[in-house]
Scaffold this active site. Sequence first.
Site, short mmCIF file in Angstrom:
data_model
loop_
_atom_site.label_atom_id
_atom_site.label_comp_id
_atom_site.label_asym_id
_atom_site.label_seq_id
_atom_site.Cartn_x
_atom_site.Cartn_y
_atom_site.Cartn_z
N GLU A 178 42.49 37.98 37.19
CA GLU A 178 41.26 37.22 36.94
C GLU A 178 41.35 35.82 37.55
O GLU A 178 40.42 35.36 38.22
CB GLU A 178 41.05 37.13 35.41
CG GLU A 178 39.96 36.15 35.01
CD GLU A 178 39.62 36.18 33.52
OE1 GLU A 178 40.12 37.05 32.80
OE2 GLU A 178 38.84 35.31 33.10
N ARG A 179 42.48 35.17 37.34
CA ARG A 179 42.64 33.80 37.85
C ARG A 179 42.73 33.80 39.37
O ARG A 179 42.24 32.87 40.03
CB ARG A 179 43.87 33.16 37.22
CG ARG A 179 43.62 32.80 35.78
CD ARG A 179 44.83 32.32 35.02
NE ARG A 179 44.41 32.09 33.63
CZ ARG A 179 45.23 32.06 32.59
NH1 ARG A 179 46.53 32.23 32.76
NH2 ARG A 179 44.75 31.85 31.38
#
Length: 391
Positions: free
Chosen positions: A252-253
Amino acid sequence: MANQQSLRYRSYPQFGPEHDQLRRTVRDWCQNELRPHADEWEAARLFPREVFTQAADLGILGIRVAEKWGGQGLDWWYTTAYAEEMPACGMAGLTMALLVQSDMATPVIDEIGNDYHRENFLKPAIAGQAIAALGISEPDVGSDVANLRTTARKVGDDYVINGSKTYITNGTRADFITLGVRTGGDGFKGISLVMFPTDTKGFKVGKKLEKLGNHSSDTAELVFEDCKIPAKNLLGHENAGFYYIMRNFQGERLVGAIGSVAGAQRVLDETIAFCQDRNAFGRPLVGFQTVRHQIVQLEAELEAARQLNYRAVDLLNRKQDATREITMAKLIGGELANKVVDRCLQLHGGAGYMAEYDISRAWRDTRLITIGGGTSEIMREILSKVQGLSK
Ligand SMILES: Cc1cc2nc3c(=O)[nH]c(=O)nc-3n(C[C@H](O)[C@H](O)[C@H](O)COP(=O)(O)OP(=O)(O)OC[C@H]3O[C@@H](n4cnc5c(N)ncnc54)[C@H](O)[C@@H]3O)c2cc1C
């Protein structure tokens, strides 16, 4: 400008003709089918559901998932190409909604789920038939994930869920939520991940939230009152959820960092064109040394951030631990994107403050990046731990 973008990425050895093909597909779709609707969808605070099925038809909702489940069976460099081209749609909100679907709420189903989870949740999400959300944040708990409070009590062959979530992207219309719940005692050892269908009795959207930016995406507060779901909807092992959530945060990051740098690069490219066109004191703005020096400084910093992203992608792609590099990429990319977009707005003068220029929307949208998916402060905390400076 499209040519300028594709030439930039073609010069990196990681990308070959196949990546170019995917880039072109995503960019053309963004520019021709999505960008013309940006004002309308931003004003409506939502984009049409069909965008998910269109994305599925392009094959971008399950790039790294096996073909058996409707995915493409490709690697992280293709995901990179996809995330770098999405900003061409001109709506960070829509981009975020799709990235939640493809890279934030669903990869963990593939990684730790079983075939029941893949068949019933992952496959429809990749096909764009089901909208996915990731439900971790709560009204009282955001950064401090280990202390989330929504409970899931085991009753026979079911879990009974009570609590609330907030700031949930795709929340008003998600068909399922990859949900963080407390199944055990206090702290990080009592958390699990479950697949939650939103047609479950007792579930409701508490409120659709109005935001500073990212207007084309919906964000919601969600309420769970005695919601009964089958125990087989547990992902992986009970009480191992914190570990799964932290692992899921890595992808996600990273897509967040990739999108931030690419989005800021797009804004800078547009600002360069503006500064070549706009005259002051009898010359174009780029004719002033202070203006062109700012531009090349930002260009250099974006190049450095992109290289950090690519370093993290390379590690993750080779299934090595990339926590340090991804955390750095999210921190540097997020902070830099805010700086770039803010400087670019200044270079637009009064025009930058006008709603009709894309830059004002980008400025509002970009502010989210150092908050969502883990704040910059939390990134520094993680790096302090990785570096052995704190426990
Ligand atoms: C538009 C939007 C979309 C989102 N989408 C989702 C989603 O789909 N799913 C989801 O689960 N969540 C989502 N979030 C939530 C997001 O991940 C959280 O807002 C974020 O993690 C921060 O949590 P918080 O808002 O509770 O802030 P808090 O944790 O309350 O933090 C407040 C401030 O204190 C700082 N702080 C906290 N702890 C420390 C510390 N130990 N050291 C130093 N500083 C600290 C923070 O950095 C921040 O500046 C979304 C948020 C937004 C705004």
